[in-house]
Design a protein around this motif. Structure first.
Motif, PDB file in Angstrom:
ATOM      1  N   TRP A  28      95.133  31.531 127.221  1.00 45.31           N
ATOM      2  CA  TRP A  28      95.424  31.465 125.800  1.00 45.31           C
ATOM      3  C   TRP A  28      94.683  32.534 125.035  1.00 45.31           C
ATOM      4  CZ3 TRP A  28      96.470  26.013 123.470  1.00 45.31           C
ATOM      5  CH2 TRP A  28      97.611  25.493 124.076  1.00 45.31           C
ATOM      6  N   SER A  29      93.509  32.870 125.516  1.00 47.42           N
ATOM      7  CA  SER A  29      92.835  34.036 124.952  1.00 47.42           C
ATOM      8  C   SER A  29      91.956  34.664 126.017  1.00 47.42           C
ATOM      9  CB  SER A  29      92.018  33.694 123.699  1.00 47.42           C
ATOM     10  OG  SER A  29      90.915  32.890 124.010  1.00 47.42           O
ATOM     11  N   VAL A  30      91.830  35.951 125.889  1.00 47.80           N
ATOM     12  CA  VAL A  30      90.928  36.724 126.735  1.00 47.80           C
ATOM     13  C   VAL A  30      89.789  37.128 125.811  1.00 47.80           C
ATOM     14  CG1 VAL A  30      90.644  38.791 128.138  1.00 47.80           C
ATOM     15  CG2 VAL A  30      92.814  37.533 128.191  1.00 47.80           C
ATOM     16  N   GLN A  31      88.604  36.670 126.150  1.00 43.55           N
ATOM     17  CA  GLN A  31      87.441  36.918 125.297  1.00 43.55           C
ATOM     18  C   GLN A  31      86.462  37.800 126.053  1.00 43.55           C
ATOM     19  OE1 GLN A  31      86.331  32.838 124.586  1.00 43.55           O
ATOM     20  NE2 GLN A  31      87.882  32.596 122.996  1.00 43.55           N
ATOM     21  N   THR A  32      85.988  38.835 125.385  1.00 40.94           N
ATOM     22  CA  THR A  32      85.044  39.751 126.028  1.00 40.94           C
ATOM     23  C   THR A  32      83.766  39.828 125.210  1.00 40.94           C
ATOM     24  OG1 THR A  32      85.992  41.657 124.895  1.00 40.94           O
ATOM     25  CG2 THR A  32      86.860  41.151 127.083  1.00 40.94           C
ATOM     26  N   PHE A  33      82.696  40.129 125.914  1.00 37.92           N
ATOM     27  CA  PHE A  33      81.383  40.305 125.314  1.00 37.92           C
ATOM     28  C   PHE A  33      80.969  41.750 125.550  1.00 37.92           C
ATOM     29  CE2 PHE A  33      81.950  35.981 126.622  1.00 37.92           C
ATOM     30  CZ  PHE A  33      81.453  35.222 125.573  1.00 37.92           C
ATOM     31  N   LEU A 107     102.728  25.886 115.930  1.00 36.29           N
ATOM     32  CA  LEU A 107     101.416  25.382 115.503  1.00 36.29           C
ATOM     33  C   LEU A 107     100.342  25.653 116.553  1.00 36.29           C
ATOM     34  CD1 LEU A 107     102.340  21.957 113.867  1.00 36.29           C
ATOM     35  CD2 LEU A 107     101.436  23.986 112.721  1.00 36.29           C
ATOM     36  N   ALA A 108     100.657  25.375 117.816  1.00 33.40           N
ATOM     37  CA  ALA A 108      99.695  25.633 118.897  1.00 33.40           C
ATOM     38  C   ALA A 108      99.323  27.109 118.921  1.00 33.40           C
ATOM     39  CB  ALA A 108     100.271  25.197 120.246  1.00 33.40           C
ATOM     40  N   GLY A 109     100.305  27.980 118.771  1.00 31.61           N
ATOM     41  CA  GLY A 109     100.035  29.418 118.768  1.00 31.61           C
ATOM     42  C   GLY A 109      99.201  29.859 117.584  1.00 31.61           C
ATOM     43  N   ALA A 110      99.481  29.298 116.413  1.00 31.87           N
ATOM     44  CA  ALA A 110      98.721  29.674 115.216  1.00 31.87           C
ATOM     45  C   ALA A 110      97.269  29.218 115.315  1.00 31.87           C
ATOM     46  CB  ALA A 110      99.384  29.077 113.972  1.00 31.87           C
ATOM     47  N   VAL A 111      97.062  27.999 115.765  1.00 30.48           N
ATOM     48  CA  VAL A 111      95.691  27.496 115.910  1.00 30.48           C
ATOM     49  C   VAL A 111      94.966  28.283 116.993  1.00 30.48           C
ATOM     50  CG1 VAL A 111      94.268  25.486 116.466  1.00 30.48           C
ATOM     51  CG2 VAL A 111      96.286  25.214 115.018  1.00 30.48           C
ATOM     52  N   ASN A 112      95.668  28.582 118.090  1.00 33.13           N
ATOM     53  CA  ASN A 112      95.067  29.384 119.148  1.00 33.13           C
ATOM     54  C   ASN A 112      94.679  30.765 118.628  1.00 33.13           C
ATOM     55  OD1 ASN A 112      94.422  30.090 121.983  1.00 33.13           O
ATOM     56  ND2 ASN A 112      96.076  31.530 121.641  1.00 33.13           N
ATOM     57  N   ALA A 113      95.531  31.377 117.841  1.00 32.45           N
ATOM     58  CA  ALA A 113      95.209  32.694 117.268  1.00 32.45           C
ATOM     59  C   ALA A 113      93.967  32.608 116.392  1.00 32.45           C
ATOM     60  CB  ALA A 113      96.400  33.224 116.470  1.00 32.45           C
ATOM     61  N   SER A 114      93.847  31.523 115.636  1.00 33.00           N
ATOM     62  CA  SER A 114      92.663  31.375 114.781  1.00 33.00           C
ATOM     63  C   SER A 114      91.394  31.260 115.608  1.00 33.00           C
ATOM     64  CB  SER A 114      92.812  30.176 113.841  1.00 33.00           C
ATOM     65  OG  SER A 114      92.563  28.958 114.516  1.00 33.00           O
ATOM     66  N   VAL A 115      91.470  30.600 116.767  1.00 30.13           N
ATOM     67  CA  VAL A 115      90.303  30.494 117.646  1.00 30.13           C
ATOM     68  C   VAL A 115      89.920  31.881 118.165  1.00 30.13           C
ATOM     69  CG1 VAL A 115      89.441  29.571 119.835  1.00 30.13           C
ATOM     70  CG2 VAL A 115      90.764  28.102 118.308  1.00 30.13           C
ATOM     71  N   ALA A 116      90.905  32.641 118.623  1.00 33.74           N
ATOM     72  CA  ALA A 116      90.626  33.978 119.156  1.00 33.74           C
ATOM     73  C   ALA A 116      90.061  34.896 118.068  1.00 33.74           C
ATOM     74  CB  ALA A 116      91.891  34.581 119.762  1.00 33.74           C
ATOM     75  N   VAL A 117      90.625  34.831 116.871  1.00 31.26           N
ATOM     76  CA  VAL A 117      90.148  35.673 115.772  1.00 31.26           C
ATOM     77  C   VAL A 117      88.733  35.269 115.366  1.00 31.26           C
ATOM     78  CG1 VAL A 117      90.511  36.210 113.325  1.00 31.26           C
ATOM     79  CG2 VAL A 117      92.426  36.311 114.932  1.00 31.26           C
ATOM     80  N   ARG A 118      88.487  33.978 115.252  1.00 28.84           N
ATOM     81  CA  ARG A 118      87.150  33.518 114.871  1.00 28.84           C
ATOM     82  C   ARG A 118      86.114  33.868 115.930  1.00 28.84           C
ATOM     83  NH1 ARG A 118      88.201  27.499 113.147  1.00 28.84           N
ATOM     84  NH2 ARG A 118      85.944  27.366 113.360  1.00 28.84           N
ATOM     85  N   PHE A 119      86.509  33.866 117.190  1.00 30.85           N
ATOM     86  CA  PHE A 119      85.606  34.314 118.251  1.00 30.85           C
ATOM     87  C   PHE A 119      85.347  35.809 118.098  1.00 30.85           C
ATOM     88  CE2 PHE A 119      84.721  36.192 122.358  1.00 30.85           C
ATOM     89  CZ  PHE A 119      83.720  35.375 122.840  1.00 30.85           C
ATOM     90  N   GLY A 120      86.413  36.563 117.831  1.00 31.03           N
ATOM     91  CA  GLY A 120      86.326  38.015 117.770  1.00 31.03           C
ATOM     92  C   GLY A 120      85.570  38.576 116.587  1.00 31.03           C
ATOM     93  N   ILE A 121      85.421  37.805 115.510  1.00 31.17           N
ATOM     94  CA  ILE A 121      84.694  38.344 114.355  1.00 31.17           C
ATOM     95  C   ILE A 121      83.179  38.220 114.516  1.00 31.17           C
ATOM     96  CG2 ILE A 121      86.589  38.009 112.736  1.00 31.17           C
ATOM     97  CD1 ILE A 121      85.134  35.522 111.681  1.00 31.17           C
ATOM     98  N   GLN A 122      82.747  37.552 115.565  1.00 28.00           N
ATOM     99  CA  GLN A 122      81.323  37.462 115.847  1.00 28.00           C
ATOM    100  C   GLN A 122      80.843  38.805 116.397  1.00 28.00           C
ATOM    101  OE1 GLN A 122      80.267  33.850 118.049  1.00 28.00           O
ATOM    102  NE2 GLN A 122      82.263  33.023 117.496  1.00 28.00           N
ATOM    103  N   GLY A 127      88.256  38.868 120.871  1.00 25.83           N
ATOM    104  CA  GLY A 127      89.169  37.843 121.364  1.00 25.83           C
ATOM    105  C   GLY A 127      90.610  38.311 121.230  1.00 25.83           C
ATOM    106  N   TYR A 128      91.357  38.212 122.300  1.00 25.95           N
ATOM    107  CA  TYR A 128      92.766  38.608 122.316  1.00 25.95           C
ATOM    108  C   TYR A 128      93.625  37.363 122.514  1.00 25.95           C
ATOM    109  CZ  TYR A 128      90.530  43.083 123.258  1.00 25.95           C
ATOM    110  OH  TYR A 128      89.722  44.190 123.194  1.00 25.95           O
ATOM    111  N   PRO A 129      94.439  36.989 121.521  1.00 27.26           N
ATOM    112  CA  PRO A 129      95.236  35.751 121.617  1.00 27.26           C
ATOM    113  C   PRO A 129      96.508  35.904 122.442  1.00 27.26           C
ATOM    114  CG  PRO A 129      95.562  36.780 119.491  1.00 27.26           C
ATOM    115  CD  PRO A 129      94.550  37.629 120.218  1.00 27.26           C
ATOM    116  N   VAL A 130      96.361  36.118 123.731  1.00 21.14           N
ATOM    117  CA  VAL A 130      97.487  36.332 124.641  1.00 21.14           C
ATOM    118  C   VAL A 130      98.436  35.132 124.645  1.00 21.14           C
ATOM    119  CG1 VAL A 130      98.089  36.758 127.066  1.00 21.14           C
ATOM    120  CG2 VAL A 130      96.039  37.809 126.080  1.00 21.14           C
ATOM    121  N   GLY A 131      97.882  33.931 124.711  1.00 17.05           N
ATOM    122  CA  GLY A 131      98.700  32.723 124.763  1.00 17.05           C
ATOM    123  C   GLY A 131      99.563  32.525 123.537  1.00 17.05           C
TER     124      GLY A 131
END
Length: 149
Positions: A28-33, A107-122, A127-131
């Motif tokens: 659903w998302s690819v998150q990198t550090f 809805l699932a996609g929109a909420v998932n995108a918000s998780v990836a974006v909120r992760f990525g602004i740190q 965060g890439y919302p692939v899902g």
């Protein structure tokens, strides 16, 4: 060929269920550090880490262990996806409303995108919302099938 429309597969109950279920198989998302460059893959069912070794943790474990504000929206997105599976399953009884299935996937996609974006602004994180692309693609296919019915 000018004037030809894109032909999508016919939406049979089996195809619908497989398509909706498949959305949970892609990350659903690819998150990198920035400090490690090693990705963390977040799925509907949990997460997959590659540091220091390959390690999988379920969403239930994240709920129990994490105080992260991103866990609750992750659960909401997963819940919408599970409800979309239930809605798609109703097609076998000829009771599915494709608008409901599509809406739940959106809805699932929109909420998932918000998780990836909120992760990525740190700081030092991306965060890439692939899902989201998969969820919205299947939602568009379901909605298009409904408009053509």
């Amino acid at each position: 060929m000018a004037g030809t429309a894109l032909r999508l597969p016919r939406a049979t109950p089996v195809r619908v269920l497989v398509a909706v279920f498949s959305c949970g198989l892609v990350p659903w998302s690819v998150q990198t550090f920035a400090d490690s460059g090693v990705p963390f893959l977040r799925f509907a069912w949990g997460g997959l880490s590659f540091t220091p070794v390959l390690y999988a943790r379920t969403l239930i474990e994240y709920l129990a262990l994490s105080g992260s504000p991103l866990v609750l929206p992750w659960v909401v997105a997963t819940g919408c996806w599970v409800l979309a599976i239930a809605s798609a399953s109703l097609a076998f009884l000829d009771r599915e409303d494709p608008r409901v299935t599509a809406g739940l996937l959106v809805l699932a996609g929109a909420v998932n995108a918000s998780v990836a974006v909120r992760f990525g602004i740190q700081p030092l994180r991306t965060g890439y919302p692939v899902g989201t692309l998969a969820l919205w693609g299947v939602a568009a296919w379901r909605y298009r099938a409904w408009t053509r019915a």
